[in-house]
Enzyme design. Structure first.
Site, PDB file in Angstrom:
ATOM      1  CG  ASP A  72      -0.249  -0.516   2.487  1.00 35.22           C
ATOM      2  OD1 ASP A  72       0.982  -0.350   2.611  1.00 35.22           O
ATOM      3  OD2 ASP A  72      -0.931  -1.085   3.349  1.00 35.22           O
ATOM      4  CG  ASP A 141      -8.845  -1.953  12.436  1.00 36.28           C
ATOM      5  OD1 ASP A 141      -7.871  -2.591  11.972  1.00 36.28           O
ATOM      6  OD2 ASP A 141      -9.244  -0.885  11.931  1.00 36.28           O
ATOM      7  CG  HIS A 143      -5.971  -2.512   9.135  1.00 35.34           C
ATOM      8  ND1 HIS A 143      -6.005  -1.709  10.259  1.00 35.34           N
ATOM      9  CD2 HIS A 143      -4.713  -2.361   8.628  1.00 35.34           C
ATOM     10  CE1 HIS A 143      -4.839  -1.110  10.422  1.00 35.34           C
ATOM     11  NE2 HIS A 143      -4.028  -1.489   9.445  1.00 35.34           N
ATOM     12  CD  GLU A 148      -9.198   1.899   7.108  1.00 34.42           C
ATOM     13  OE1 GLU A 148      -8.586   2.626   7.894  1.00 34.42           O
ATOM     14  OE2 GLU A 148     -10.010   2.331   6.264  1.00 34.42           O
TER      15      GLU A 148
END
Length: 268
Positions: A72, A141, A143, A148
């Site tokens: 990313d 979380d 991701h 996400e």
């Protein structure tokens, strides 16, 4: 799914580095048939990078016939910006090994045509026959890359807006200034990750415990993207004891019994 439980981050990093080295050597890559990897930025892979660099410096490992993609990138940051993942990966890894520049493929955060950049990236991965080993971290979380909670499990490389929790978490890399964190990113998709022949995730510390619990013991759910690895035929998570703090005791025993972690004896 394999769960490799080590006592601490250092031993997680050593296990991961040893495994990467083993996979590269076992593949016997050539210029015409390279070993293809995907790597993340961030704190999770740093220990692994350091050990891989050390192996290279000792003449025990070469990246001459290795191709690397990144996961990313922030939109709008130049490769020279110290906050970009382009800068991070060159500074912490590529500049210290013998990888050829032509074999490094990084998402362009300065593109003005997101669709073209993302489509071309997917096509480039396919041109190499896919990714042999994809290495990732895991967010608190759940991701993976910048996929996400709520991300489509069929997603591909795309541009997306970050949620407030991710922006807040990443502010530590921007002098704790939330306003300095880019709000949009380019990221490979979950389906792109699942296409990799093998996936290895590094998870360390109690901040990752909730996500790891959902990934291992919970059901597959787009609200915890990492849980999709339950469907991957060759997925492994390298974690430390702290990261297992929310797993059931019997789950930890099961994985430790299935695969006792013994660090290889290293020559001095």
């Amino acid at each position: 799914m394999r769960l490799i439980i080590s006592p601490d981050y250092d031993q997680c990093s050593q296990w991961a580095a040893d495994y990467v080295a083993y996979k590269i050597k076992a593949a016997r890559p050539t210029e015409s048939k390279p070993f293809v990897m995907a790597v993340p930025a961030g704190s999770s892979p740093l220990g692994m990078f350091e050990r891989l660099i050390n192996m290279f410096r000792k003449g025990k490992l070469s990246f001459q016939n290795v191709v690397i993609f990144n996961m990313d990138e922030y939109v709008g940051l130049s490769p020279e910006d110290e906050h970009s993942y382009h800068y991070f990966l060159w500074k912490n890894f590529f500049d210290h090994i013998d990888i050829k520049k032509k074999n490094v493929h990084l998402l362009n955060g300065q593109t003005t045509d997101f669709a073209k950049e993302c489509t071309a990236y997917e096509k480039l991965i396919r041109s190499y026959g896919g990714i042999d080993l994809l290495i990732g971290g895991i967010g608190g979380d759940g991701h993976i890359a910048f996929n996400e909670p709520g991300s489509s499990l069929a997603s591909r490389t795309r541009v997306k807006a970050l949620n407030k929790n991710t922006i807040k978490a990443n502010a530590r890399f921007f002098g704790n200034d939330i306003n300095a964190v880019p709000k949009n990113v380019l990221t490979i998709g979950i389906a792109t990750i699942m296409d990799a022949k093998e996936v290895m995730i590094i998870a360390s510390g109690d901040r990752k415990a909730n996500a790891l619990q959902h990934a291992v013991e919970g059901g597959i759910n787009h609200m915890c993207p990492i849980s999709i690895l339950q469907m991957h035929p060759h997925a492994l998570i390298v974690c430390d004891d702290e990261a297992t703090s929310e797993l059931k005791a019997e789950t930890v025993r099961l994985f430790k019994d299935n695969e006792e972690v013994k660090m290889p004896q290293r020559k001095k």
